[in-house]
Design a protein around this motif. Structure first.
Motif, PDB file in Angstrom:
ATOM      1  N   UNK A 150       0.853  -1.177   0.000  1.00 45.67           N
ATOM      2  CA  UNK A 150       0.000   0.000   0.000  1.00 45.67           C
ATOM      3  C   UNK A 150       0.898   1.239   0.000  1.00 45.67           C
ATOM      4  N   UNK A 151       0.382   2.314  -0.553  1.00 42.75           N
ATOM      5  CA  UNK A 151       1.207   3.512  -0.602  1.00 42.75           C
ATOM      6  C   UNK A 151       0.457   4.680  -1.205  1.00 42.75           C
ATOM      7  N   UNK A 152       1.205   5.748  -1.460  1.00 40.24           N
ATOM      8  CA  UNK A 152       2.626   5.882  -1.099  1.00 40.24           C
ATOM      9  C   UNK A 152       2.793   6.284   0.361  1.00 40.24           C
ATOM     10  N   UNK A 153       4.049   6.301   0.816  1.00 42.22           N
ATOM     11  CA  UNK A 153       4.373   6.685   2.193  1.00 42.22           C
ATOM     12  C   UNK A 153       4.057   8.170   2.373  1.00 42.22           C
ATOM     13  N   UNK A 154       3.322   8.475   3.418  1.00 47.02           N
ATOM     14  CA  UNK A 154       2.948   9.889   3.647  1.00 47.02           C
ATOM     15  C   UNK A 154       3.415  10.352   5.031  1.00 47.02           C
ATOM     16  N   UNK A 155       4.537   9.790   5.493  1.00 45.30           N
ATOM     17  CA  UNK A 155       5.073  10.231   6.778  1.00 45.30           C
ATOM     18  C   UNK A 155       5.429  11.709   6.692  1.00 45.30           C
ATOM     19  N   UNK A 156       4.871  12.557   7.544  1.00 47.33           N
ATOM     20  CA  UNK A 156       5.158  14.004   7.446  1.00 47.33           C
ATOM     21  C   UNK A 156       6.578  14.312   7.908  1.00 47.33           C
ATOM     22  N   UNK A 157       7.151  15.371   7.357  1.00 48.60           N
ATOM     23  CA  UNK A 157       8.496  15.807   7.728  1.00 48.60           C
ATOM     24  C   UNK A 157       8.446  17.175   8.416  1.00 48.60           C
ATOM     25  N   UNK A 158       7.267  17.703   8.647  1.00 50.13           N
ATOM     26  CA  UNK A 158       7.110  18.998   9.308  1.00 50.13           C
ATOM     27  C   UNK A 158       5.689  19.152   9.799  1.00 50.13           C
ATOM     28  N   UNK A 159       5.237  20.389   9.923  1.00 56.29           N
ATOM     29  CA  UNK A 159       3.885  20.643  10.399  1.00 56.29           C
ATOM     30  C   UNK A 159       2.837  20.349   9.339  1.00 56.29           C
ATOM     31  N   UNK A 160       3.206  20.440   8.103  1.00 55.43           N
ATOM     32  CA  UNK A 160       2.270  20.204   7.018  1.00 55.43           C
ATOM     33  C   UNK A 160       2.201  18.721   6.692  1.00 55.43           C
ATOM     34  N   UNK A 161       1.103  18.315   6.072  1.00 54.63           N
ATOM     35  CA  UNK A 161       1.023  16.920   5.626  1.00 54.63           C
ATOM     36  C   UNK A 161       2.006  16.670   4.493  1.00 54.63           C
TER      37      UNK A 161
END
Length: 544
Positions: A22-33
């Motif tokens: 399943x994907x894609x990877x949506x791990x956030x890197x900041x305050x925004x999605x």
């Protein structure tokens, strides 16, 4: 009239995704999605009510969520604690504001989150983020629906989606055994489980700690459904850490995939070889052998090598025995002492390294052989028609061989005497004298031969006892011929021999000279020395 909008990207492709993933990877890197799997419409030119549709959907894609984003002006805290100042490290306020004082910055923030199942209202100047997700499934195929984003005041936005599941499995069935500083190959088998033709590369993982290993560049092309074996070539550093290790490898096809291999790094195999032939010939003992050995590290780090005598005569000894090899090829010289009167023997030198982990035996055959010297003369002539050559061999064991040849080129038969006198340059020593008597027939005699060859062999302890002087002696050859049977044989010697007082020694050695072929019917002569102005002469009178 519909207004065009700026949508980025215009397509979202997911080639070679793992079956069942399943994907894609949506791990956030900041305050925004995360923007992964998203289509962003920037700065809406006009307000709109927006709907979202997937056309030709096969169940592999679906709408994940929708975000409305907007720019908000915020007061930021400065580095001096002033809430009106810039943030730490910012160096200034908002555009148009005073530097170092109070200021504002525009920050993109989430204004609303939606599931996309109903229309979403977007105001002028806001951003729209539409995110999709996929479920790869386990069925092979190529899937390409279209995402339609429709604003009631915008031009329609169409985003092409695509996906196909694919999988390559790499299997390693063995451990990589590699020596420090060396190369080794590891067999791998790659199998296309699902998906089209693909190029595969393997590399050391960037997350791997230091292993001292590098992997040579490689590319393997795999057809759909194919299984193929290949060898990966690894290089170990000279100081690569010894022992077993788990090494991370990255397989790259449509995407990177990591796996581990087992590696075992061992000492480089040292080789030790004689730098000289292993058959050694000596003239006498005692003696010291200087035996050079080539020590090859074969790419490994410096190493200590020990040497010892594994098999030798009880009186044989070796100095030292430890050697530090620094270069890839080093020379170790061993000094081996041989006792007096030692007979020929076999010597074995044992070597070892890394506390006995490596080692071997070097074999040497030492032969105690006599020293040999040779004197010769060719083109001998006489006043008669006789000529020839002669040679004398002696060795340090006292053995001697006197050889020669004469030829009568005239009409008459001739009797000859050939002698060689060895001058040891010492008046206190007797002088070795060797002689040959014989006869040849001339062309007028059809019953004989005009050639005669001889070889005399013997041993005399006098030669071995005085070898150091004998081997440097000068040899004088003389050939005498006469057409009739000898009544008196006179051979005149060189004047320098008289100075050395060699006349007496000469007679002692010669004794009787056999005239002719040496048979019972031939005459014998008695010899004495007569001094002349030319030196001295040997006169032999016939008896019988």
């Amino acid at each position: 009239m519909a207004i065009p909008v700026d949508a980025v990207p215009t397509s979202l492709a997911y080639p070679g995704v793992m079956p069942g993933s399943f994907g894609p990877d949506i791990t956030p890197v900041g305050d925004l999605p995360s923007f992964n799997g998203g289509v962003r419409i920037r700065n809406a030119p006009v307000a709109a009510s927006v709907t979202f549709t997937l056309v030709d959907e096969t169940g592999h894609f679906s709408l994940r969520d929708v975000y409305v984003l907007e720019w908000v002006s915020e007061i930021v805290r400065g580095g001096d604690g002033n809430p009106d100042g810039p943030p730490p490290g910012h160096g200034g306020g908002a555009p148009g504001g005073p530097r170092g004082g109070g200021g504002r910055v525009n920050v993109l923030e989430v204004a609303g989150t939606f599931d996309g199942k109903t229309p979403v209202a977007v105001a002028k100047g806001q951003d729209l983020l539409v995110r999709i997700k996929y479920a790869a499934g386990t069925v092979e195929g190529f899937f390409d629906p279209v995402l339609i984003i429709q604003g009631d005041t915008w031009e329609t936005v169409k985003v092409q989606l695509s996906l196909y599941p694919a999988q390559v499995v790499t299997r390693v069935s063995d451990t990589l055994n590699i020596a420090q500083g060396g190369q080794a190959q590891l067999a791998v088998t790659a199998t296309s489980v699902m998906g089209p033709q693909v190029d595969i590369t393997y590399a050391m993982s960037t997350t791997q700690l230091h292993t001292g290993l590098t992997l040579q560049a490689n590319t393997l092309t795999l057809e759909r459904g194919q299984s193929r074996s290949e060898s990966l070539t690894f290089q170990a550093d000279r100081d690569a850490p010894l022992g077993p290790n788990q090494v991370a490898i990255t397989q790259t096809t449509w995407r990177p995939l990591g796996f581990f291999i087992s590696a075992n790094i061992v000492h480089a195999r040292i080789t030790v070889n004689p730098a000289i032939p292993n058959k050694i010939r000596l003239l006498r003992t005692p003696a010291v052998l200087h035996i050079p050995l080539e020590v090859h590290l074969n790419g490994g780090p410096p190493a200590s090598v020990g040497f010892s005598l594994a098999a030798a005569h009880p009186g044989v000894s070796m100095q030292g025995g430890g050697f530090q090899a620094e270069q890839d090829v080093s020379i170790a010289t061993l000094d081996i002492s041989l006792p007096a009167n030692m007979e020929s023997q076999h010597i074995q030198i044992q070597w070892s390294a890394f506390n006995g982990e490596q080692g071997g035996v070097l074999d040497f055959d030492v032969t105690i052989a006599p020293e040999t010297w040779h004197w010769s003369v060719s083109g001998q002539t006489t006043p008669a028609t006789l000529g020839g050559w002669a040679e004398l061999w002696m060795n340090s064991d006292g053995f001697w061989s006197f050889r020669g040849h004469v030829h009568d080129s005239g009409f008459f038969d001739l009797f000859y005497a050939s002698l060689v006198v060895v001058n040891p340059h010492d008046a206190n020593l007797k002088t070795p004298v060797f002689q040959q008597n014989g006869s040849v027939t001339g062309s007028g005699n059809p019953f004989g031969s005009n050639d005669d060859n001889w070889t005399q062999n013997g041993q005399d302890p006098f030669i071995s006892d005085n070898w150091d002087k004998i081997k440097t002696a000068a040899a004088t050859f003389r050939l005498h011929a006469q057409a009739e049977a000898f009544d008196v044989l006179e051979v005149v010697l060189a004047p320098e021999m008289l100075v050395l007082g060699l006349g007496k020694a000469f007679v002692e050695q010669v004794g009787q000279i056999n005239i002719g072929g040496g048979g019972p019917n031939h005459s014998k002569v008695e010899c004495e020395t007569i001094v002349t102005n030319e030196g001295f002469a040997l006169h032999c009178a016939v008896n019988g």
